[in-house]
Every structure is written in C-alpha cells, then in structure tokens.
Design a protein around this motif. Structure first.
Motif, PDB file in Angstrom:
ATOM      1  N   ALA A  10       0.848  -1.195   0.000  1.00 19.33           N
ATOM      2  CA  ALA A  10       0.000   0.000   0.000  1.00 19.33           C
ATOM      3  C   ALA A  10       0.877   1.236   0.000  1.00 19.33           C
ATOM      4  O   ALA A  10       1.921   1.263   0.632  1.00 19.33           O
ATOM      5  CB  ALA A  10      -0.908  -0.007   1.219  1.00 19.33           C
ATOM      6  N   ARG A  11       0.433   2.255  -0.718  1.00 19.05           N
ATOM      7  CA  ARG A  11       1.191   3.511  -0.794  1.00 19.05           C
ATOM      8  C   ARG A  11       0.988   4.390   0.430  1.00 19.05           C
ATOM      9  O   ARG A  11       1.849   5.182   0.781  1.00 19.05           O
ATOM     10  CB  ARG A  11       0.807   4.286  -2.051  1.00 19.05           C
ATOM     11  N   MET A  20      -6.740  -4.119   4.146  1.00 17.06           N
ATOM     12  CA  MET A  20      -6.965  -4.880   5.376  1.00 17.06           C
ATOM     13  C   MET A  20      -8.443  -5.175   5.589  1.00 17.06           C
ATOM     14  O   MET A  20      -8.802  -6.209   6.129  1.00 17.06           O
ATOM     15  CB  MET A  20      -6.382  -4.143   6.579  1.00 17.06           C
ATOM     16  N   ARG A  21      -9.323  -4.280   5.151  1.00 16.89           N
ATOM     17  CA  ARG A  21     -10.753  -4.538   5.266  1.00 16.89           C
ATOM     18  C   ARG A  21     -11.148  -5.764   4.449  1.00 16.89           C
ATOM     19  O   ARG A  21     -11.977  -6.567   4.872  1.00 16.89           O
ATOM     20  CB  ARG A  21     -11.569  -3.321   4.821  1.00 16.89           C
ATOM     21  N   ALA A  37       4.637   2.902  11.976  1.00 18.55           N
ATOM     22  CA  ALA A  37       3.764   3.164  13.123  1.00 18.55           C
ATOM     23  C   ALA A  37       2.565   4.041  12.761  1.00 18.55           C
ATOM     24  O   ALA A  37       1.443   3.782  13.197  1.00 18.55           O
ATOM     25  CB  ALA A  37       4.565   3.792  14.259  1.00 18.55           C
ATOM     26  N   VAL A  38       2.776   5.061  11.949  1.00 22.01           N
ATOM     27  CA  VAL A  38       1.686   5.971  11.582  1.00 22.01           C
ATOM     28  C   VAL A  38       0.617   5.222  10.792  1.00 22.01           C
ATOM     29  O   VAL A  38      -0.578   5.372  11.051  1.00 22.01           O
ATOM     30  CB  VAL A  38       2.236   7.169  10.770  1.00 22.01           C
ATOM     31  N   ARG A  39       1.043   4.410   9.850  1.00 20.94           N
ATOM     32  CA  ARG A  39       0.078   3.626   9.062  1.00 20.94           C
ATOM     33  C   ARG A  39      -0.650   2.611   9.942  1.00 20.94           C
ATOM     34  O   ARG A  39      -1.860   2.428   9.835  1.00 20.94           O
ATOM     35  CB  ARG A  39       0.788   2.862   7.947  1.00 20.94           C
TER      36      ARG A  39
END
Length: 97
Positions: A10-11, A20-21, A37-39
């Motif tokens: 994923a970008r 992920m859904r 971590a942010v993602r």
C-alpha cells in the motif's frame, strides 16, 4: 483458528486500510508486522470504529512486553524485600530524582 500470512502493498494508510478490510472479512484479528507506526495506528483507528476486528501492531506487542517485564521485575524486587507484614501492600514504589 489457523493463522495465515497475507502480504499487502500500500502507498499510504488509506490504501492499507482498504486492503486490510478485504482481509478482515474472514478473520477475527490482524497483526500488522513491518508496518510504519503511523500507518498501523491509522488502520487500528479505522478498525476500532467498527469494533469487529482486533488490530495489533508491533508497537502494541513491544508495549505489552515492556509492561510485563516491568511487572515481573517489580514483583521480584517486592519478594526480596518483603516481610510477612508488608507482603500485601503491592509493588514497591521508588522516588527517583
């Protein structure tokens, strides 16, 4: 329950959440490994809104490990210092300056 690996590219956090859904429709929990971590937190927040799937990050597992090690250390210190009269007080506290 049988764990299985899924590689997702994923970008950004939004693309990761969408991917992920799709995976989450067939699972009860997701462990995001090797994810910034942010993602990871963005996906975690997104999934928390629905409440259907538990998302665990590497940062979560690190925090659990550190908390566990701290509790074990405090318990060991307490058992070394405690006497029968003071054993029910809980972990020893120290004042650091």
């Amino acid at each position: 329950m049988t764990p299985f690996r899924v590689a997702v590219t994923a970008r950004d956090a939004d693309e990761l959440a969408v991917a992920m859904r799709a995976v989450a429709e067939t699972v009860g929990a997701v462990f995001l490994a090797r994810t910034e971590a942010v993602r990871a937190r963005a996906v975690q927040r997104d999934f928390a809104r629905s409440g259907r799937v538990l998302v665990v990050t590497e940062q979560d597992t690190l925090a659990i490990r550190l908390a566990t090690e701290m509790l074990v250390t405090l318990r060991r210190l307490e058992s070394r210092r405690s006497t029968p009269a003071s054993s029910s007080r809980g972990p020893a506290a120290c004042r650091c300056s």
